[in-house]
Design an enzyme around this catalytic site. Structure first.
Site, PDB file in Angstrom:
ATOM      1  N   PHE A 169       0.814  -1.226   0.000  1.00 45.55           N
ATOM      2  CA  PHE A 169       0.000   0.000   0.000  1.00 45.55           C
ATOM      3  C   PHE A 169       0.837   1.259   0.000  1.00 45.55           C
ATOM      4  CE2 PHE A 169       0.951  -0.047   4.526  1.00 45.55           C
ATOM      5  CZ  PHE A 169       1.019   1.308   4.823  1.00 45.55           C
ATOM      6  N   LYS A 202      -1.300  -7.073  -9.225  1.00 41.59           N
ATOM      7  CA  LYS A 202      -2.247  -7.182  -8.108  1.00 41.59           C
ATOM      8  C   LYS A 202      -1.796  -6.146  -7.082  1.00 41.59           C
ATOM      9  CE  LYS A 202      -3.058  -8.334  -4.427  1.00 41.59           C
ATOM     10  NZ  LYS A 202      -3.397  -7.345  -3.376  1.00 41.59           N
ATOM     11  N   GLU A 256      -5.015  -3.722  -1.995  1.00 37.45           N
ATOM     12  CA  GLU A 256      -6.461  -3.461  -1.986  1.00 37.45           C
ATOM     13  C   GLU A 256      -6.794  -2.215  -1.171  1.00 37.45           C
ATOM     14  OE1 GLU A 256      -4.689  -5.801  -0.626  1.00 37.45           O
ATOM     15  OE2 GLU A 256      -5.656  -6.819   1.075  1.00 37.45           O
ATOM     16  N   ARG A 257      -5.789  -1.678  -0.448  1.00 36.70           N
ATOM     17  CA  ARG A 257      -6.079  -0.500   0.371  1.00 36.70           C
ATOM     18  C   ARG A 257      -6.047   0.797  -0.446  1.00 36.70           C
ATOM     19  NH1 ARG A 257      -2.336  -1.900   5.478  1.00 36.70           N
ATOM     20  NH2 ARG A 257      -1.755  -3.769   4.369  1.00 36.70           N
ATOM     21  N   SER A 293       5.509  -6.973   3.199  1.00 37.92           N
ATOM     22  CA  SER A 293       6.089  -7.295   4.502  1.00 37.92           C
ATOM     23  C   SER A 293       6.858  -8.624   4.447  1.00 37.92           C
ATOM     24  CB  SER A 293       4.976  -7.373   5.552  1.00 37.92           C
ATOM     25  OG  SER A 293       4.055  -8.378   5.189  1.00 37.92           O
ATOM     26  N   CYS A 319       9.463   1.907   3.248  1.00 40.84           N
ATOM     27  CA  CYS A 319      10.356   0.788   3.550  1.00 40.84           C
ATOM     28  C   CYS A 319      11.775   1.275   3.778  1.00 40.84           C
ATOM     29  CB  CYS A 319      10.335  -0.213   2.411  1.00 40.84           C
ATOM     30  SG  CYS A 319      10.890   0.527   0.878  1.00 40.84           S
ATOM     31  N   GLU A 331       8.727  -4.078  13.110  1.00 39.58           N
ATOM     32  CA  GLU A 331       8.699  -3.015  12.097  1.00 39.58           C
ATOM     33  C   GLU A 331       7.434  -2.201  12.383  1.00 39.58           C
ATOM     34  OE1 GLU A 331       7.825  -4.087   8.010  1.00 39.58           O
ATOM     35  OE2 GLU A 331       8.802  -2.289   7.275  1.00 39.58           O
TER      36      GLU A 331
HETATM   37  P1  NAD Z   1       1.639  -6.629   2.984  1.00 44.23           P
HETATM   38  O1  NAD Z   1       2.702  -7.660   3.036  1.00 44.23           O
HETATM   39  O2  NAD Z   1       0.551  -6.690   3.997  1.00 44.23           O
HETATM   40  O3  NAD Z   1       0.907  -6.646   1.554  1.00 44.23           O
HETATM   41  C1  NAD Z   1       1.635  -6.652   0.357  1.00 44.23           C
HETATM   42  C2  NAD Z   1       0.819  -7.358  -0.712  1.00 44.23           C
HETATM   43  O4  NAD Z   1       0.601  -8.701  -0.314  1.00 44.23           O
HETATM   44  C3  NAD Z   1      -0.557  -6.731  -0.939  1.00 44.23           C
HETATM   45  O5  NAD Z   1      -0.839  -6.718  -2.317  1.00 44.23           O
HETATM   46  C4  NAD Z   1      -1.492  -7.664  -0.173  1.00 44.23           C
HETATM   47  O6  NAD Z   1      -2.773  -7.727  -0.760  1.00 44.23           O
HETATM   48  C5  NAD Z   1      -0.793  -9.002  -0.281  1.00 44.23           C
HETATM   49  N1  NAD Z   1      -1.056  -9.862   0.883  1.00 44.23           N
HETATM   50  C6  NAD Z   1      -1.294  -9.468   2.163  1.00 44.23           C
HETATM   51  N2  NAD Z   1      -1.480 -10.546   2.949  1.00 44.23           N
HETATM   52  C7  NAD Z   1      -1.356 -11.638   2.165  1.00 44.23           C
HETATM   53  C8  NAD Z   1      -1.429 -13.046   2.409  1.00 44.23           C
HETATM   54  N3  NAD Z   1      -1.676 -13.535   3.628  1.00 44.23           N
HETATM   55  N4  NAD Z   1      -1.241 -13.882   1.380  1.00 44.23           N
HETATM   56  C9  NAD Z   1      -0.979 -13.417   0.141  1.00 44.23           C
HETATM   57  N5  NAD Z   1      -0.898 -12.095  -0.153  1.00 44.23           N
HETATM   58  C10 NAD Z   1      -1.076 -11.206   0.849  1.00 44.23           C
HETATM   59  O7  NAD Z   1       2.375  -5.197   3.033  1.00 44.23           O
HETATM   60  P2  NAD Z   1       1.725  -3.758   3.158  1.00 44.23           P
HETATM   61  O8  NAD Z   1       1.214  -3.562   4.548  1.00 44.23           O
HETATM   62  O9  NAD Z   1       0.819  -3.494   2.022  1.00 44.23           O
HETATM   63  O10 NAD Z   1       3.021  -2.832   2.929  1.00 44.23           O
HETATM   64  C11 NAD Z   1       3.920  -2.515   3.957  1.00 44.23           C
HETATM   65  C12 NAD Z   1       5.076  -3.470   4.008  1.00 44.23           C
HETATM   66  O11 NAD Z   1       5.762  -3.474   2.752  1.00 44.23           O
HETATM   67  C13 NAD Z   1       6.127  -3.073   5.029  1.00 44.23           C
HETATM   68  O12 NAD Z   1       6.582  -4.235   5.674  1.00 44.23           O
HETATM   69  C14 NAD Z   1       7.230  -2.441   4.193  1.00 44.23           C
HETATM   70  O13 NAD Z   1       8.520  -2.474   4.766  1.00 44.23           O
HETATM   71  C15 NAD Z   1       7.164  -3.291   2.977  1.00 44.23           C
HETATM   72  N6  NAD Z   1       7.770  -2.626   1.832  1.00 44.23           N
HETATM   73  C16 NAD Z   1       9.002  -3.067   1.433  1.00 44.23           C
HETATM   74  C17 NAD Z   1       9.627  -2.438   0.376  1.00 44.23           C
HETATM   75  C18 NAD Z   1      10.984  -2.893  -0.089  1.00 44.23           C
HETATM   76  O14 NAD Z   1      11.435  -2.385  -1.096  1.00 44.23           O
HETATM   77  N7  NAD Z   1      11.629  -3.824   0.572  1.00 44.23           N
HETATM   78  C19 NAD Z   1       9.000  -1.374  -0.283  1.00 44.23           C
HETATM   79  C20 NAD Z   1       7.739  -0.969   0.144  1.00 44.23           C
HETATM   80  C21 NAD Z   1       7.132  -1.607   1.212  1.00 44.23           C
END
Ligand code: NAD
Length: 498
Positions: free
Chosen positions: A149, A173, A176-177, A226, A281, A382
Site C-alpha cells: 500500500f 495485483k 487493496e487499500r 512485509s 520501507c 517493524e
Molecule cells: P503486505 O505484506 O501486507 O501486503 C503486500 C501485498 O501482499 C498486498 O498486495 C497484499 O494484498 C498481499 N497480501 C497481504 N497478505 C497476504 C497473504 N496472507 N497472502 C498473500 N498475499 C497477501 O504489506 P503492506 O502492509 O501493504 O506494505 C507494507 C510493508 O511493505 C512493510 O513491511 C514495508 O517495509 C514493505 N515494503 C518493502 C519495500 C521494499 O522495497 N523492501 C518497499 C515498500 C514496502
C-alpha cells in the site's frame, strides 16, 4: 458507494466474485469506495488474456516497444498531479510527497525507454574455425506483480515498465487499500498505444495472490511487501517453478557519530523518520547515537518532531498526513505504549493527536522514544509509523554490530564527518542500500534496488540492470555457415575449438 473494478484486456472488468473490500479516506476516516476482490477464476481470466497478448507483444520490434514506453512516459508526466491526488486520497500521504513518488516511478519508465540499448547482446567472432558465438535475451511470458500500500504508483513502476519493455505481458495485483493509481496507469498505457491485454490489473487479497502463484501460465512473480508475506510468496512461487523476487520489510538504522553536524543530521533524521508518516520501507526507524552524540541529538530531533505540521494530505501546509487505516493507527499507538512500559523514555509522544476538522482521521503524531534497547518491542517490530527509536552505542563498531545482528537489511545510513568511519561502515554493514550523510539512499532507476537478509527473498534486486535480467532469459547461439560443398568428416570427440 463507488466500485473500483479490475482492468483486463484493455478495459474495466467487474469479475465474478461478490467479495469486496473498503477503501478509506485516511484523513477523514470515511469509506470512499469499495474495491472488488478477484476470485481464482478472475485471475485465470486475466492471466489467459495476458498469455494471449504475449504472442504478439513478444514479437514486437524494439523500436515499437520504445515508442510506446516514451508515449507512456509523457502521459504519466502530464498526469503527475492526478496520480498524486489519487494517492493522497487513498493512502493519506501529502500531495507533494506523492508527486515525488510518481517522479521516482517515472525514472524507471525512462530507464525502460532505453530498452534497445539494454537488450543488446554479446557477439564473439571466430571462436573456432568458421564458428561464431552470440547471446541474446528473450522475454519470459506472463509476469505478475504483487505490491504494497505504501507506494501505490512507484512500486508497481519498479516492475511493469521493465517487464513490458523486455517483451513480457503483465498482471498487477496492487494493494487493496489504495487500488486506484494502478487503474490510471492502465488507462495511460492504453492511450500510449500498448496493445490490449499486455497490462492488466486484478484487485484482491490472498485468494488472488495464491491464484497467481499457482497459475501455470505465470512465469515470474515480483513481490514487494512485509517480510512474512515475502517469505511465503518466495516459497510458494518457487515451488511452482516460477522465478520470484520478493522484497520484504525493514528496520532501517542511522548511526550518528559525535562529529556529525547536529542541525543537518536532525533535519534529515526527522524527515526520514516522519515523512509519509513513517510508512516507507526506507524510513529511518532507529537512530544509533554513538558516544556523546545522544543527548544533543534527542533534544534537537524532539524539537523538530514537535514542529512537524500534521494534517490532511490534501492541505498544502501539511508536512505529514495520517496513517493508512484505523487498524494501523491502533497498532502503532499500542507499540508506543509498550515502548514506555518496557523502559524507553517517551521524549515526544504522538498518541492522542487530534487534527481540527479531521477528528475521525487516522492520525498519529511524530513520536521519539529514547533509551531504546534491542529487546524492546519497539526495536524488534517493524512499526511502519511515525516513530523514531534512539538506541545508544559506545563505538562505531558496536553500532555496526548492532545493525548486523538485526534480521532486516534493507537500508541504513551514517552521519559523520569522518571518511574513515564512513568507509568502515559501508564495507562492514550487512545491508543492501547504504547512505553516507544521506538518510534515504534509494538508488536511481539505472541501479537496482534491494535489501539483504530478511528484506529480500530471491536472487535479483528490482529494476535497473538486475530487473532486465530478472524479466528475460539468455539464449546462446553457436553458429557455423560452411560452404555447401564443404565436407569435414564426422568427429566423435567432444567439440573443442581449433
Ligand atoms: P503486505 O505484506 O501486507 O501486503 C503486500 C501485498 O501482499 C498486498 O498486495 C497484499 O494484498 C498481499 N497480501 C497481504 N497478505 C497476504 C497473504 N496472507 N497472502 C498473500 N498475499 C497477501 O504489506 P503492506 O502492509 O501493504 O506494505 C507494507 C510493508 O511493505 C512493510 O513491511 C514495508 O517495509 C514493505 N515494503 C518493502 C519495500 C521494499 O522495497 N523492501 C518497499 C515498500 C514496502
Amino acid at each position: 458507494m463507488r466500485t473500483i473494478n479490475h482492468w483486463i484486456g484493455g478495459k474495466p472488468a467487474t469479475g465474478s466474485s461478490a467479495r469486496t473490500s473498503p477503501v478509506w479516506n485516511p484523513a477523514t476516516g470515511e469509506q470512499q469506495a469499495e474495491v472488488v476482490l478477484a476470485s481464482t477464476e478472475d485471475v485465470d481470466a486475466a492471466v489467459r488474456t495476458a498469455a494471449a497478448a504475449f504472442e504478439q507483444w513478444s514479437q514486437s520490434s524494439l523500436s515499437t516497444r520504445a515508442k510506446v514506453l516514451f508515449a507512456f512516459r509523457e502521459l504519466v508526466n502530464a498526469r503527475t498531479q492526478d496520480f498524486a491526488e489519487i494517492i493522497s486520497d487513498e493512502h493519506g500521504k501529502v500531495v507533494s510527497d506523492a508527486r515525488g513518488e510518481v517522479q521516482r516511478g517515472l525514472e524507471v519508465v525512462e530507464y525502460a525507454c532505453g530498452i534497445p540499448t539494454l537488450l543488446k547482446g554479446e557477439y564473439s567472432d571466430q571462436v573456432s574455425g568458421g564458428v561464431d558465438l552470440f547471446s541474446f535475451r528473450q522475454p519470459l511470458g506472463v509476469c505478475a506483480g504483487i505490491t504494497p500500500f505504501n507506494f501505490p504508483a512507484m512500486v508497481p513502476m519498479w516492475m511493469y515498465p521493465v517487464a513490458i519493455a523486455c517483451g513480457n505481458t503483465f498482471v498487477l495485483k496492487p494493494s487493496e487499500r489504495d487500488p486506484s493509481a494502478s487503474l490510471l496507469a492502465a488507462e495511460l498505457w492504453s492511450e500510449a498505444g500498448l496493445p490490449d491485454g499486455v497490462f492488466n490489473v486484478v484487485h484482491g487479497d490472498k485468494e488472488a495472490v495464491d491464484a497467481l502463484l499457482d497459475h501455470q501460465d505465470v512465469a515470474a512473480v515480483s513481490f514487494v511487501g512485509s517480510t512474512p508475506i515475502a517469505r511465503y510468496i518466495h516459497e510458494r512461487g518457487t515451488a511452482a517453478g516460477k522465478r520470484v523476487q520478493a522484497l520484504g520489510g525493514a528496520k532501517n538504522h542511522a548511526i550518528v557519530l559525535p562529529d556529525a553536524g547536529i542541525d543537518y543530521t536532525s533535519d534529515h533524521l526527522v524527515a526520514a523518520a516522519f515523512g509519509s508518516a513513517g510508512e516507507r520501507c526506507m524510513a529511518i526507524s532507529a537512530a544509533v547515537a554513538v558516544g556523546g552524540a545522544g543527548d544533543e541529538l534527542v533534544a534537537a530531533v524532539s524539537e523538530k518532531a514537535r514542529a512537524v505540521k500534521v494534517g490532511s494530505g490534501r492541505d498544502a501546509d501539511s508536512e505529514m498526513g495520517p496513517v493508512v487505516t484505523a487498524a494501523a493507527r491502533d497498532r502503532i499507538v499500542g507499540l508506543i505504549g509498550t515502548g514506555s512500559e518496557q523502559g524507553g523514555t517517551l521524549a515526544v509522544d504522538g498518541r492522542g493527536l487530534r487534527v481540527p476538522g479531521y477528528e475521525n482521521g487516522f492520525f498519529v503524531g511524530p513520536t521519539v522514544i529514547d533509551n531504546v534497547t534491542t529487546e524492546m518491542d519497539v526495536y524488534r517490530e517493524e512499526i511502519f509509523g511515525p516513530v523514531l527509536s534512539v538506541v545508544r552505542a559506545d563505538s562505531v563498531d558496536e553500532a555496526i554490530a548492532l545493525i548486523n545482528a538485526n534480521p532486516y537489511g534493507n537500508g541504513t545510513a551514517i552521519f559523520t564527518n569522518s571518511g574513515e568511519a564512513a568507509r568502515r561502515f559501508q564495507r562492514g554493514v550487512n545491508v543492501g542500500m547504504i547512505g553516507i550523510n544521506v538518510p534515504i539512499p534509494v538508488p536511481m532507476a539505472y541501479y537496482s534496488f534491494g535489501g539483504w537478509k530478511d528484506s529480500l527473498f530471491g536472487d535479483k534486486h528490482i529494476h535497473g540492470p538486475e530487473g532486465v535480467s530478472f524479466y528475460t532469459r539468455a539464449k546462446v547461439v553457436t553458429s557455423r555457415w560452411p560452404r555447401v560443398e564443404a565436407a569435414s568428416g564426422s568427429s566423435f570427440h567432444f567439440p573443442t575449438s581449433n
